[in-house]
Design a protein around this motif. Structure first.
Motif, mmCIF file in Angstrom:
data_model
loop_
_atom_site.group_PDB
_atom_site.id
_atom_site.type_symbol
_atom_site.label_atom_id
_atom_site.label_comp_id
_atom_site.label_asym_id
_atom_site.label_seq_id
_atom_site.Cartn_x
_atom_site.Cartn_y
_atom_site.Cartn_z
ATOM 1 N N THR A 184 1.235 -1.300 0.040
ATOM 2 C CA THR A 184 0.161 -0.040 0.067
ATOM 3 C C THR A 184 1.091 1.188 0.529
ATOM 4 N N SER A 185 1.991 1.388 1.002
ATOM 5 C CA SER A 185 3.384 1.743 0.850
ATOM 6 C C SER A 185 4.384 1.866 1.098
ATOM 7 N N LEU A 186 5.390 1.990 -0.295
ATOM 8 C CA LEU A 186 6.661 1.968 0.454
ATOM 9 C C LEU A 186 7.229 1.930 0.819
ATOM 10 N N LEU A 187 7.053 3.187 1.693
ATOM 11 C CA LEU A 187 7.034 3.876 3.076
ATOM 12 C C LEU A 187 7.589 3.196 4.187
ATOM 13 N N TRP A 188 6.948 1.950 4.409
ATOM 14 C CA TRP A 188 7.271 1.153 5.232
ATOM 15 C C TRP A 188 8.345 0.580 5.067
ATOM 16 N N GLY A 189 9.089 0.760 3.533
ATOM 17 C CA GLY A 189 10.083 -0.821 3.437
ATOM 18 C C GLY A 189 11.176 0.564 3.723
ATOM 19 N N ILE A 190 11.426 1.605 3.317
ATOM 20 C CA ILE A 190 11.880 2.550 3.676
ATOM 21 C C ILE A 190 12.722 2.580 5.025
ATOM 22 N N ILE A 191 11.841 2.875 5.990
ATOM 23 C CA ILE A 191 11.032 2.664 7.070
ATOM 24 C C ILE A 191 12.675 1.484 8.292
ATOM 25 N N ALA A 192 11.462 0.840 7.276
ATOM 26 C CA ALA A 192 12.499 -0.607 8.213
ATOM 27 C C ALA A 192 13.863 -0.581 7.831
ATOM 28 N N GLY A 193 13.873 -0.088 6.615
ATOM 29 C CA GLY A 193 15.443 -0.540 6.157
ATOM 30 C C GLY A 193 16.450 0.552 6.651
ATOM 31 N N ILE A 219 9.130 -11.583 -0.086
ATOM 32 C CA ILE A 219 9.286 -10.205 -0.314
ATOM 33 C C ILE A 219 9.102 -10.220 -2.113
ATOM 34 N N PRO A 220 8.232 -9.355 -2.624
ATOM 35 C CA PRO A 220 8.377 -8.424 -3.996
ATOM 36 C C PRO A 220 9.399 -7.771 -3.523
ATOM 37 N N VAL A 221 9.264 -7.009 -5.499
ATOM 38 C CA VAL A 221 10.857 -6.817 -5.323
ATOM 39 C C VAL A 221 11.058 -5.055 -5.205
ATOM 40 N N GLU A 222 10.190 -4.836 -4.988
ATOM 41 C CA GLU A 222 9.339 -3.321 -4.771
ATOM 42 C C GLU A 222 9.926 -3.168 -3.772
ATOM 43 N N LEU A 223 9.291 -3.794 -2.709
ATOM 44 C CA LEU A 223 9.784 -3.909 -1.710
ATOM 45 C C LEU A 223 11.496 -4.042 -1.055
ATOM 46 N N GLY A 224 11.180 -4.778 -1.945
ATOM 47 C CA GLY A 224 12.992 -4.658 -1.082
ATOM 48 C C GLY A 224 13.957 -3.790 -2.190
ATOM 49 N N VAL A 225 13.423 -3.073 -2.988
ATOM 50 C CA VAL A 225 13.978 -2.242 -3.812
ATOM 51 C C VAL A 225 13.705 -0.621 -2.680
ATOM 52 N N ALA A 226 12.711 -0.606 -2.037
ATOM 53 C CA ALA A 226 12.068 0.274 -1.066
ATOM 54 C C ALA A 226 13.647 -0.095 0.417
ATOM 55 N N ILE A 227 13.253 -1.294 0.605
ATOM 56 C CA ILE A 227 14.613 -1.558 1.896
ATOM 57 C C ILE A 227 15.749 -1.074 1.867
ATOM 58 N N THR A 228 16.285 -0.956 0.688
ATOM 59 C CA THR A 228 17.435 -0.763 0.354
ATOM 60 C C THR A 228 18.054 0.518 0.050
ATOM 61 N N ILE A 229 16.486 1.336 -0.308
ATOM 62 C CA ILE A 229 17.295 2.893 0.020
ATOM 63 C C ILE A 229 16.473 3.315 0.803
ATOM 64 N N GLY A 230 16.285 2.745 1.773
ATOM 65 C CA GLY A 230 16.163 3.177 3.302
ATOM 66 C C GLY A 230 17.655 2.461 4.120
ATOM 67 N N ALA A 231 17.919 1.100 3.559
ATOM 68 C CA ALA A 231 19.231 0.943 3.470
ATOM 69 C C ALA A 231 20.304 2.048 4.061
ATOM 70 N N ASN A 232 20.111 2.377 2.472
ATOM 71 C CA ASN A 232 21.524 3.776 2.391
ATOM 72 C C ASN A 232 21.397 5.527 3.174
ATOM 73 N N VAL A 233 19.889 5.663 3.638
ATOM 74 C CA VAL A 233 19.769 6.550 5.096
ATOM 75 C C VAL A 233 20.732 5.341 6.237
ATOM 76 N N GLY A 234 20.450 4.833 6.171
ATOM 77 C CA GLY A 234 20.144 4.069 8.088
ATOM 78 C C GLY A 234 21.464 3.755 8.130
#
Length: 322
Positions: A184-193, A219-234
């Motif tokens: 619904t919102s890939l922001l969850w993935g970014i925050i988690a990453g 997990i879907p690829v889109e969520l994996g990419v969102a987690i990856t972007i979040g990991a770059n922030v973390g």
């Protein structure tokens, strides 16, 4: 849940982090004081700094190490803040090599690589100890090179262990809820990453977990990419901690790293689906798609930010910090 999820995750993560630290330490021991010399010599322009940061990060397999070294050199007055801007951009590009290697799915050859490299390392000790004055030479390169390869083999084994939790995660309602909310919102993935990376101090470990889950359809690829972007922030947390104990110019280096990664996440967040579509043209395997997405993301962010490194405002900022 303990035996099917928690134990494999902790075991795999421990092997991964230990392997990364072993590889990083071995390569830094091999490079030694030449790191400072290279940074001093090849950072006179932002483009040269970007190339230097890329090569050193790819060689040492640690963007955090190069960033912390840059902060330390600026704090010591060896480098100026403007000369580190290109280096920071290059570290984000160089770190993609780790995920690209992981994306090749080499887990099955982790044990043979570990045994072979360990044998070479032991043979180097049988050849005799290193002389304290010997900063170069084939024996030193063989010893630390084999140690670095052993670390990479442990990384592969850690990923292979973490991938075994896929079926167990799919059967858990909480995990299914998280995946549903993330769709619904890939922001969850970014925050988690970002949160998990800040906790374990390793973006590569978090991205590897996301790639492993995507490989087994956890997990879907889109969520994996969102987690990856979040990991770059973390991953900026380590640089921030290092900057807190440095000079004002050193803190500027840490904050430039944060602005680059946070700005890139904000810029690319609306285009995650397009990023996944582009990576799908370059790779078929889900884990490889995540690796390609990270490479595209980091290279694009660094190249977009490169012209800003030539602004005179950075020199004025450096002058005010003195």
């Amino acid at each position: 849940m303990l035996n099917t999820i928690i134990v494999p995750v902790l075991t795999g993560l421990a092997l991964f982090l230990f392997g990364m630290k072993l590889m990083e330490s071995a390569l830094q021991s091999w490079a030694g004081p030449r790191l400072q010399l290279w940074l001093e010599r090849f950072t006179r322009t932002p483009v040269r700094g970007l190339a230097t940061g890329t090569v050193l990060t790819a060689a040492l397999q640690s963007s955090t190490a190069i960033t912390v070294i840059a902060i330390g050199l600026v704090g010591a007055g060896v480098l100026t803040f403007p000369r580190t801007l290109g280096v920071i951009l290059g570290t984000n590009i160089g770190t993609c090599l780790t995920t690209e290697l992981i994306g090749l799915s080499l887990g099955g050859i982790g044990v043979p690589i570990l045994l072979a490299s360990a044998g070479v390392w032991l043979a180097s000790w049988l050849a005799g100890p290193l002389r304290p004055s010997a900063t170069q030479g084939p024996l030193r390169s063989i010893r630390y090179g084999s140690l670095a390869v052993s670390g990479f083999a442990l990384v592969l084994l850690g990923i292979e262990i973490m991938q075994t939790i896929g079926p167990a995660l799919q059967s858990r309602g909480l995990f299914a809820w998280f995946v549903q909310e993330a769709q619904t919102s890939l922001l969850w993935g970014i925050i988690a990453g970002a949160a998990v990376t800040a906790l374990v101090h390793s973006s590569a470990a978090v991205i590897a977990m996301a790639m492993g889950l995507a490989a087994v359809q956890g997990i879907p690829v889109e969520l994996g990419v969102a987690i990856t972007i979040g990991a770059n922030v973390g991953t900026c947390v380590t640089a921030l901690i290092a900057g807190m104990s440095s000079s004002r110019a050193g803190r500027y280096v840490a904050w430039s790293h944060i602005l680059l990664n946070v700005g890139g996440a904000v810029l690319f967040y609306p285009f995650i689906h397009q990023l996944v579509s582009l990576s799908a043209l370059l790779a078929n395997d889900p884990s490889e798609q995540i690796a390609r997405s990270q490479t595209i993301f980091n290279v694009a962010c660094s190249l977009l930010a490169l012209p800003l490194c030539y602004l005179n405002m950075w020199k004025r900022l450096e002058f005010r910090s003195q």
